[in-house]
Design a protein around this motif. Structure first.
Motif, PDB file in Angstrom:
ATOM      1  N   ASP A  53       0.824  -1.217   0.000  1.00  0.00           N
ATOM      2  CA  ASP A  53       0.000   0.000   0.000  1.00  0.00           C
ATOM      3  C   ASP A  53       0.858   1.269   0.000  1.00  0.00           C
ATOM      4  OD1 ASP A  53      -2.335  -1.482  -0.042  1.00  0.00           O
ATOM      5  OD2 ASP A  53      -2.662  -1.351   2.125  1.00  0.00           O
ATOM      6  N   GLU A  54       1.941   1.278   0.787  1.00  0.00           N
ATOM      7  CA  GLU A  54       2.840   2.430   0.805  1.00  0.00           C
ATOM      8  C   GLU A  54       3.455   2.657  -0.568  1.00  0.00           C
ATOM      9  OE1 GLU A  54       5.906   1.974   3.734  1.00  0.00           O
ATOM     10  OE2 GLU A  54       4.502   1.984   5.414  1.00  0.00           O
ATOM     11  N   LEU A  55       3.852   1.564  -1.221  1.00  0.00           N
ATOM     12  CA  LEU A  55       4.488   1.678  -2.532  1.00  0.00           C
ATOM     13  C   LEU A  55       3.500   2.191  -3.573  1.00  0.00           C
ATOM     14  CD1 LEU A  55       7.104   1.292  -4.066  1.00  0.00           C
ATOM     15  CD2 LEU A  55       6.534  -1.134  -4.321  1.00  0.00           C
ATOM     16  N   VAL A  56       2.292   1.673  -3.581  1.00  0.00           N
ATOM     17  CA  VAL A  56       1.272   2.130  -4.532  1.00  0.00           C
ATOM     18  C   VAL A  56       0.955   3.610  -4.299  1.00  0.00           C
ATOM     19  CG1 VAL A  56      -1.154   1.881  -5.206  1.00  0.00           C
ATOM     20  CG2 VAL A  56       0.285  -0.155  -4.928  1.00  0.00           C
ATOM     21  N   ALA A  57       0.880   4.017  -3.034  1.00  0.00           N
ATOM     22  CA  ALA A  57       0.571   5.416  -2.707  1.00  0.00           C
ATOM     23  C   ALA A  57       1.690   6.371  -3.139  1.00  0.00           C
ATOM     24  CB  ALA A  57       0.320   5.560  -1.206  1.00  0.00           C
ATOM     25  N   ALA A  58       2.876   5.838  -3.399  1.00  0.00           N
ATOM     26  CA  ALA A  58       4.018   6.676  -3.772  1.00  0.00           C
ATOM     27  C   ALA A  58       4.067   6.989  -5.262  1.00  0.00           C
ATOM     28  CB  ALA A  58       5.316   6.005  -3.342  1.00  0.00           C
ATOM     29  N   SER A  59       3.101   6.537  -6.021  1.00  0.00           N
ATOM     30  CA  SER A  59       3.072   6.814  -7.454  1.00  0.00           C
ATOM     31  C   SER A  59       3.140   8.324  -7.683  1.00  0.00           C
ATOM     32  CB  SER A  59       1.793   6.236  -8.058  1.00  0.00           C
ATOM     33  OG  SER A  59       1.846   6.271  -9.455  1.00  0.00           O
ATOM     34  N   GLY A  60       4.088   8.754  -8.516  1.00  0.00           N
ATOM     35  CA  GLY A  60       4.277  10.171  -8.792  1.00  0.00           C
ATOM     36  C   GLY A  60       5.256  10.867  -7.865  1.00  0.00           C
ATOM     37  N   ARG A  61       5.823  10.157  -6.938  1.00  0.00           N
ATOM     38  CA  ARG A  61       6.701  10.760  -5.923  1.00  0.00           C
ATOM     39  C   ARG A  61       8.160  10.847  -6.398  1.00  0.00           C
ATOM     40  NH1 ARG A  61       7.538   8.248   0.101  1.00  0.00           N
ATOM     41  NH2 ARG A  61       9.414   9.396   0.610  1.00  0.00           N
ATOM     42  N   ASP A  62       8.767  12.022  -6.196  1.00  0.00           N
ATOM     43  CA  ASP A  62      10.196  12.185  -6.446  1.00  0.00           C
ATOM     44  C   ASP A  62      10.975  11.464  -5.353  1.00  0.00           C
ATOM     45  OD1 ASP A  62      10.206  13.704  -8.803  1.00  0.00           O
ATOM     46  OD2 ASP A  62       9.824  15.546  -7.683  1.00  0.00           O
ATOM     47  N   LEU A  63      12.010  10.740  -5.766  1.00  0.00           N
ATOM     48  CA  LEU A  63      12.842  10.018  -4.810  1.00  0.00           C
ATOM     49  C   LEU A  63      14.112  10.779  -4.460  1.00  0.00           C
ATOM     50  CD1 LEU A  63      12.431   6.464  -6.336  1.00  0.00           C
ATOM     51  CD2 LEU A  63      11.385   7.342  -4.234  1.00  0.00           C
ATOM     52  N   GLY A  64      14.434  11.781  -5.257  1.00  0.00           N
ATOM     53  CA  GLY A  64      15.603  12.595  -4.951  1.00  0.00           C
ATOM     54  C   GLY A  64      16.777  12.317  -5.865  1.00  0.00           C
ATOM     55  N   ARG A 124      18.971  11.028 -10.666  1.00  0.00           N
ATOM     56  CA  ARG A 124      17.716  11.561 -10.137  1.00  0.00           C
ATOM     57  C   ARG A 124      16.645  10.535 -10.433  1.00  0.00           C
ATOM     58  NH1 ARG A 124      15.575  15.564 -12.922  1.00  0.00           N
ATOM     59  NH2 ARG A 124      17.167  15.705 -14.521  1.00  0.00           N
ATOM     60  N   ALA A 125      15.733  10.319  -9.491  1.00  0.00           N
ATOM     61  CA  ALA A 125      14.727   9.281  -9.691  1.00  0.00           C
ATOM     62  C   ALA A 125      13.352   9.744  -9.221  1.00  0.00           C
ATOM     63  CB  ALA A 125      15.118   8.010  -8.937  1.00  0.00           C
ATOM     64  N   ARG A 126      12.345   9.160  -9.868  1.00  0.00           N
ATOM     65  CA  ARG A 126      10.943   9.461  -9.558  1.00  0.00           C
ATOM     66  C   ARG A 126      10.131   8.203  -9.803  1.00  0.00           C
ATOM     67  NH1 ARG A 126       6.227  11.136 -12.241  1.00  0.00           N
ATOM     68  NH2 ARG A 126       5.127  12.813 -11.205  1.00  0.00           N
ATOM     69  N   ILE A 127       9.214   7.894  -8.909  1.00  0.00           N
ATOM     70  CA  ILE A 127       8.299   6.777  -9.153  1.00  0.00           C
ATOM     71  C   ILE A 127       7.228   7.286 -10.110  1.00  0.00           C
ATOM     72  CG2 ILE A 127       6.636   5.164  -8.169  1.00  0.00           C
ATOM     73  CD1 ILE A 127       8.253   5.206  -5.588  1.00  0.00           C
ATOM     74  N   ASP A 128       7.346   6.911 -11.366  1.00  0.00           N
ATOM     75  CA  ASP A 128       6.379   7.346 -12.371  1.00  0.00           C
ATOM     76  C   ASP A 128       5.028   6.685 -12.135  1.00  0.00           C
ATOM     77  OD1 ASP A 128       8.237   8.944 -13.673  1.00  0.00           O
ATOM     78  OD2 ASP A 128       8.765   7.405 -15.129  1.00  0.00           O
ATOM     79  N   VAL A 169       6.143  -1.460 -10.625  1.00  0.00           N
ATOM     80  CA  VAL A 169       6.679  -0.118 -10.431  1.00  0.00           C
ATOM     81  C   VAL A 169       7.484   0.314 -11.657  1.00  0.00           C
ATOM     82  CG1 VAL A 169       8.154   1.327  -8.972  1.00  0.00           C
ATOM     83  CG2 VAL A 169       6.822  -0.507  -7.946  1.00  0.00           C
ATOM     84  N   ALA A 170       7.274   1.547 -12.082  1.00  0.00           N
ATOM     85  CA  ALA A 170       8.093   2.173 -13.123  1.00  0.00           C
ATOM     86  C   ALA A 170       8.792   3.367 -12.488  1.00  0.00           C
ATOM     87  CB  ALA A 170       7.238   2.623 -14.300  1.00  0.00           C
ATOM     88  N   VAL A 171      10.115   3.320 -12.456  1.00  0.00           N
ATOM     89  CA  VAL A 171      10.905   4.395 -11.878  1.00  0.00           C
ATOM     90  C   VAL A 171      11.622   5.124 -13.005  1.00  0.00           C
ATOM     91  CG1 VAL A 171      12.778   4.998 -10.295  1.00  0.00           C
ATOM     92  CG2 VAL A 171      11.234   3.107  -9.732  1.00  0.00           C
ATOM     93  N   GLY A 172      11.318   6.394 -13.157  1.00  0.00           N
ATOM     94  CA  GLY A 172      12.010   7.211 -14.145  1.00  0.00           C
ATOM     95  C   GLY A 172      13.334   7.675 -13.573  1.00  0.00           C
ATOM     96  N   VAL A 173      14.409   7.445 -14.323  1.00  0.00           N
ATOM     97  CA  VAL A 173      15.728   7.856 -13.855  1.00  0.00           C
ATOM     98  C   VAL A 173      16.404   8.748 -14.888  1.00  0.00           C
ATOM     99  CG1 VAL A 173      16.039   5.806 -12.405  1.00  0.00           C
ATOM    100  CG2 VAL A 173      16.935   5.807 -14.731  1.00  0.00           C
ATOM    101  N   VAL A 174      17.190   9.666 -14.381  1.00  0.00           N
ATOM    102  CA  VAL A 174      18.033  10.527 -15.204  1.00  0.00           C
ATOM    103  C   VAL A 174      19.435  10.416 -14.627  1.00  0.00           C
ATOM    104  CG1 VAL A 174      18.502  12.886 -15.965  1.00  0.00           C
ATOM    105  CG2 VAL A 174      16.134  12.115 -15.668  1.00  0.00           C
ATOM    106  N   ILE A 175      20.382   9.994 -15.463  1.00  0.00           N
ATOM    107  CA  ILE A 175      21.778   9.955 -15.045  1.00  0.00           C
ATOM    108  C   ILE A 175      22.435  11.206 -15.609  1.00  0.00           C
ATOM    109  CG2 ILE A 175      23.967   8.703 -15.156  1.00  0.00           C
ATOM    110  CD1 ILE A 175      22.299   6.117 -15.431  1.00  0.00           C
ATOM    111  N   ARG A 186      13.290   4.368 -17.986  1.00  0.00           N
ATOM    112  CA  ARG A 186      12.273   3.925 -17.014  1.00  0.00           C
ATOM    113  C   ARG A 186      12.643   2.505 -16.620  1.00  0.00           C
ATOM    114  NH1 ARG A 186       6.583   5.655 -16.863  1.00  0.00           N
ATOM    115  NH2 ARG A 186       6.088   3.486 -17.212  1.00  0.00           N
ATOM    116  N   LEU A 187      12.979   2.333 -15.347  1.00  0.00           N
ATOM    117  CA  LEU A 187      13.304   1.018 -14.824  1.00  0.00           C
ATOM    118  C   LEU A 187      12.016   0.372 -14.333  1.00  0.00           C
ATOM    119  CD1 LEU A 187      16.431   2.019 -12.689  1.00  0.00           C
ATOM    120  CD2 LEU A 187      16.334   1.442 -15.118  1.00  0.00           C
ATOM    121  N   LEU A 188      11.762  -0.840 -14.769  1.00  0.00           N
ATOM    122  CA  LEU A 188      10.540  -1.542 -14.395  1.00  0.00           C
ATOM    123  C   LEU A 188      10.867  -2.666 -13.422  1.00  0.00           C
ATOM    124  CD1 LEU A 188       9.014  -1.859 -17.974  1.00  0.00           C
ATOM    125  CD2 LEU A 188       8.715  -0.004 -16.324  1.00  0.00           C
ATOM    126  N   ALA A 189      10.094  -2.749 -12.355  1.00  0.00           N
ATOM    127  CA  ALA A 189      10.307  -3.793 -11.354  1.00  0.00           C
ATOM    128  C   ALA A 189       8.966  -4.279 -10.841  1.00  0.00           C
ATOM    129  CB  ALA A 189      11.152  -3.272 -10.202  1.00  0.00           C
TER     130      ALA A 189
END
Length: 141
Positions: free
Chosen positions: A9-20, A96-100, A112-118, A131-134
């Motif tokens: 539930d915590e992970l699903v609720a994090a959709s759209g959240r910047d990870l830093g 930089r990462a964000r939970i897309d 989960v799809a995490v958008g990353v920028v190196i 976009r890293l998929l897990a």
């Protein structure tokens, strides 16, 4: 660490959240040489192969994203991989990462799809975007 998730539930609720953003890490010659030997790709000239740059994503992502509540995490693949600026040996990179998107899946898993920028230090264009998929599985799910 900005993104630690103990439950589905915590992970699903994090959709759209910047990870830093992670700290900087140097792309050293020893790692580039080892990568070239393993992949038999030694013709990359001034910039390192994009696949080497992308290989930094998993280790760097661990600085800003963890799912200790999952009983198993599975690398599901990659989407939208792009290689921009070349990365010479000796450069510094960070991520930089964000939970897309984080959505419930079959059997209680969370896709989960995490958008990353190196980023490469000193340049405006990203070295790599993806976009890293897990898929994370939780006990009782």
């Amino acid at each position: 660490m900005t993104g630690v998730f103990a439950t589905a539930d915590e992970l699903v609720a994090a959709s759209g959240r910047d990870l830093g953003t992670t700290g900087w890490v140097e792309v050293d010659a020893a790692r580039a040489a080892t990568f070239s030997q393993v992949t038999a790709d030694e013709g990359w000239g001034d910039g390192l192969p994009g696949t080497l740059v992308l290989s930094y994503a998993a280790a760097l992502l661990a600085e800003v994203f963890a799912v200790p509540g999952a009983s198993m995490g599975v690398n599901y693949g990659l989407d939208d991989v792009r290689f921009g600026d070349p990365v010479p040996v000796g450069s510094r990179v960070r991520l930089r990462a964000r939970i897309d998107e984080a959505a419930p899946g079959r059997g209680g898993a969370v896709q989960v799809a995490v958008g990353v920028v190196i980023e490469r230090d000193g340049t405006a264009e990203p070295a790599c975007t993806a976009r890293l998929l897990a898929r994370f599985h939780f006990e009782g799910g």
